[in-house]
Design a protein around this motif. Sequence first.
Motif, PDB file in Angstrom:
ATOM      1  N   VAL A 267       3.153   0.401 -11.007  1.00 23.78           N
ATOM      2  CA  VAL A 267       2.432   0.372  -9.727  1.00 23.78           C
ATOM      3  C   VAL A 267       2.928   1.463  -8.796  1.00 23.78           C
ATOM      4  O   VAL A 267       4.120   1.550  -8.490  1.00 23.78           O
ATOM      5  N   MET A 268       1.993   2.301  -8.360  1.00 25.74           N
ATOM      6  CA  MET A 268       2.255   3.284  -7.314  1.00 25.74           C
ATOM      7  C   MET A 268       1.401   2.886  -6.107  1.00 25.74           C
ATOM      8  O   MET A 268       0.299   2.348  -6.283  1.00 25.74           O
ATOM      9  N   GLY A 269       1.893   3.172  -4.919  1.00 24.64           N
ATOM     10  CA  GLY A 269       1.126   2.715  -3.772  1.00 24.64           C
ATOM     11  C   GLY A 269       1.358   3.507  -2.503  1.00 24.64           C
ATOM     12  O   GLY A 269       2.185   4.424  -2.465  1.00 24.64           O
ATOM     13  N   TRP A 270       0.592   3.120  -1.512  1.00 26.35           N
ATOM     14  CA  TRP A 270       0.728   3.683  -0.161  1.00 26.35           C
ATOM     15  C   TRP A 270       0.804   2.532   0.837  1.00 26.35           C
ATOM     16  O   TRP A 270       0.097   1.524   0.704  1.00 26.35           O
ATOM     17  N   SER A 271       1.659   2.711   1.819  1.00 26.94           N
ATOM     18  CA  SER A 271       1.766   1.785   2.937  1.00 26.94           C
ATOM     19  C   SER A 271       1.787   2.612   4.210  1.00 26.94           C
ATOM     20  O   SER A 271       1.929   3.840   4.143  1.00 26.94           O
ATOM     21  N   ARG A 272       1.675   1.958   5.345  1.00 21.65           N
ATOM     22  CA  ARG A 272       1.716   2.685   6.606  1.00 21.65           C
ATOM     23  C   ARG A 272       2.390   1.845   7.685  1.00 21.65           C
ATOM     24  O   ARG A 272       2.415   0.622   7.600  1.00 21.65           O
ATOM     25  N   GLN A 273       2.905   2.539   8.671  1.00 21.12           N
ATOM     26  CA  GLN A 273       3.551   1.867   9.787  1.00 21.12           C
ATOM     27  C   GLN A 273       3.148   2.545  11.086  1.00 21.12           C
ATOM     28  O   GLN A 273       3.463   3.722  11.297  1.00 21.12           O
TER      29      GLN A 273
ATOM     30  N   GLU B  32       2.653  -1.952   6.773  1.00 19.65           N
ATOM     31  CA  GLU B  32       1.616  -2.715   6.099  1.00 19.65           C
ATOM     32  C   GLU B  32       1.137  -1.988   4.846  1.00 19.65           C
ATOM     33  O   GLU B  32       1.080  -0.756   4.804  1.00 19.65           O
ATOM     34  N   TRP B  33       0.807  -2.767   3.857  1.00 30.60           N
ATOM     35  CA  TRP B  33       0.315  -2.238   2.593  1.00 30.60           C
ATOM     36  C   TRP B  33      -1.084  -1.662   2.785  1.00 30.60           C
ATOM     37  O   TRP B  33      -1.920  -2.240   3.496  1.00 30.60           O
ATOM     38  N   VAL B  34      -1.368  -0.534   2.139  1.00 26.28           N
ATOM     39  CA  VAL B  34      -2.670   0.118   2.235  1.00 26.28           C
ATOM     40  C   VAL B  34      -3.411   0.071   0.895  1.00 26.28           C
ATOM     41  O   VAL B  34      -4.565  -0.361   0.839  1.00 26.28           O
ATOM     42  N   ALA B  35      -2.759   0.527  -0.172  1.00 22.83           N
ATOM     43  CA  ALA B  35      -3.438   0.598  -1.467  1.00 22.83           C
ATOM     44  C   ALA B  35      -2.419   0.720  -2.585  1.00 22.83           C
ATOM     45  O   ALA B  35      -1.310   1.216  -2.374  1.00 22.83           O
ATOM     46  N   THR B  36      -2.806   0.238  -3.760  1.00 23.80           N
ATOM     47  CA  THR B  36      -1.977   0.411  -4.951  1.00 23.80           C
ATOM     48  C   THR B  36      -2.850   0.812  -6.132  1.00 23.80           C
ATOM     49  O   THR B  36      -4.065   0.542  -6.147  1.00 23.80           O
ATOM     50  N   ILE B  37      -2.220   1.460  -7.094  1.00 24.20           N
ATOM     51  CA  ILE B  37      -2.893   1.822  -8.323  1.00 24.20           C
ATOM     52  C   ILE B  37      -1.940   1.553  -9.473  1.00 24.20           C
ATOM     53  O   ILE B  37      -0.781   1.957  -9.451  1.00 24.20           O
ATOM     54  N   ALA B  38      -2.440   0.841 -10.479  1.00 23.63           N
ATOM     55  CA  ALA B  38      -1.633   0.521 -11.644  1.00 23.63           C
ATOM     56  C   ALA B  38      -1.731   1.642 -12.675  1.00 23.63           C
ATOM     57  O   ALA B  38      -2.592   2.515 -12.583  1.00 23.63           O
ATOM     58  N   SER B  39      -0.836   1.576 -13.654  1.00 26.12           N
ATOM     59  CA  SER B  39      -0.804   2.636 -14.661  1.00 26.12           C
ATOM     60  C   SER B  39      -2.111   2.720 -15.442  1.00 26.12           C
ATOM     61  O   SER B  39      -2.502   3.795 -15.896  1.00 26.12           O
ATOM     62  N   GLY B  40      -2.821   1.609 -15.551  1.00 29.27           N
ATOM     63  CA  GLY B  40      -4.097   1.620 -16.255  1.00 29.27           C
ATOM     64  C   GLY B  40      -5.264   2.055 -15.392  1.00 29.27           C
ATOM     65  O   GLY B  40      -6.395   2.144 -15.875  1.00 29.27           O
ATOM     66  N   GLY B  41      -4.993   2.338 -14.109  1.00 29.32           N
ATOM     67  CA  GLY B  41      -6.023   2.829 -13.211  1.00 29.32           C
ATOM     68  C   GLY B  41      -6.610   1.779 -12.293  1.00 29.32           C
ATOM     69  O   GLY B  41      -7.420   2.109 -11.427  1.00 29.32           O
ATOM     70  N   PHE B  42      -6.199   0.519 -12.461  1.00 29.85           N
ATOM     71  CA  PHE B  42      -6.734  -0.525 -11.588  1.00 29.85           C
ATOM     72  C   PHE B  42      -6.239  -0.302 -10.168  1.00 29.85           C
ATOM     73  O   PHE B  42      -5.061  -0.068  -9.942  1.00 29.85           O
ATOM     74  N   THR B  43      -7.163  -0.367  -9.211  1.00 35.60           N
ATOM     75  CA  THR B  43      -6.827  -0.122  -7.813  1.00 35.60           C
ATOM     76  C   THR B  43      -7.053  -1.362  -6.962  1.00 35.60           C
ATOM     77  O   THR B  43      -7.868  -2.227  -7.301  1.00 35.60           O
ATOM     78  N   ASN B  44      -6.334  -1.401  -5.859  1.00 30.76           N
ATOM     79  CA  ASN B  44      -6.468  -2.506  -4.916  1.00 30.76           C
ATOM     80  C   ASN B  44      -6.267  -1.951  -3.520  1.00 30.76           C
ATOM     81  O   ASN B  44      -5.407  -1.075  -3.323  1.00 30.76           O
ATOM     82  N   TYR B  45      -7.052  -2.451  -2.556  1.00 29.06           N
ATOM     83  CA  TYR B  45      -7.018  -1.909  -1.208  1.00 29.06           C
ATOM     84  C   TYR B  45      -6.922  -3.015  -0.165  1.00 29.06           C
ATOM     85  O   TYR B  45      -7.471  -4.106  -0.339  1.00 29.06           O
ATOM     86  N   ALA B  46      -6.276  -2.685   0.942  1.00 30.66           N
ATOM     87  CA  ALA B  46      -6.312  -3.579   2.089  1.00 30.66           C
ATOM     88  C   ALA B  46      -7.734  -3.600   2.635  1.00 30.66           C
ATOM     89  O   ALA B  46      -8.461  -2.595   2.572  1.00 30.66           O
ATOM     90  N   ASP B  47      -8.126  -4.720   3.184  1.00 31.58           N
ATOM     91  CA  ASP B  47      -9.489  -4.847   3.704  1.00 31.58           C
ATOM     92  C   ASP B  47      -9.790  -3.792   4.769  1.00 31.58           C
ATOM     93  O   ASP B  47     -10.931  -3.323   4.878  1.00 31.58           O
ATOM     94  N   SER B  48      -8.781  -3.423   5.535  1.00 30.35           N
ATOM     95  CA  SER B  48      -8.979  -2.488   6.639  1.00 30.35           C
ATOM     96  C   SER B  48      -9.349  -1.084   6.181  1.00 30.35           C
ATOM     97  O   SER B  48      -9.875  -0.289   6.966  1.00 30.35           O
ATOM     98  N   VAL B  49      -9.084  -0.748   4.917  1.00 27.06           N
ATOM     99  CA  VAL B  49      -9.357   0.605   4.438  1.00 27.06           C
ATOM    100  C   VAL B  49     -10.357   0.626   3.287  1.00 27.06           C
ATOM    101  O   VAL B  49     -10.786   1.699   2.856  1.00 27.06           O
ATOM    102  N   LYS B  50     -10.737  -0.539   2.816  1.00 23.11           N
ATOM    103  CA  LYS B  50     -11.639  -0.619   1.666  1.00 23.11           C
ATOM    104  C   LYS B  50     -12.948   0.096   1.978  1.00 23.11           C
ATOM    105  O   LYS B  50     -13.542  -0.078   3.046  1.00 23.11           O
ATOM    106  N   GLY B  51     -13.387   0.933   1.037  1.00 24.55           N
ATOM    107  CA  GLY B  51     -14.619   1.682   1.237  1.00 24.55           C
ATOM    108  C   GLY B  51     -14.427   3.019   1.935  1.00 24.55           C
ATOM    109  O   GLY B  51     -15.338   3.852   1.954  1.00 24.55           O
TER     110      GLY B  51
END
Length: 115
Positions: free
Chosen positions: A33-39, A46-65
């Motif tokens: 898992v690699m990711g981005w957070s912000r303060q 706060e967490w912003v987004a993560t990406i797994a080694s297989g390419g699966f991504t996940n986003y905080a609702d505030s930045v989704k889209g």
Amino acid sequence: QVQLVESGGGLVQAGGSLRLSCAASRSIISINVMGWSRQAPGKQREWVATIASGGFTNYADSVKGRFTISRDNAKNMVNLQMNSLQPEDTAVYYCSAGQGLGRSWGQGTQVTVSS
């Protein structure tokens, strides 16, 4: 541990875009898992987004889209494309590698969005 260096921050007007990059000191292929957070000033990180080694991504609702995370294992880099930026996105953005107690963090890059 892996060393991480972020770049690409700056000042942008609301509605604009920025692309953040995170360069790792070694191969990230084995890092699931690699990711981005912000303060933001006066707030907790706060967490912003993560990406797994297989390419699966996940986003905080505030930045989704609006934000897109990607990783280039060949170049040991993780990127964050940020579109439609708003003043509330103003923060120091941190890249991370791994999870839990073993997580590594970069030094951060400032993103400022003016209204």
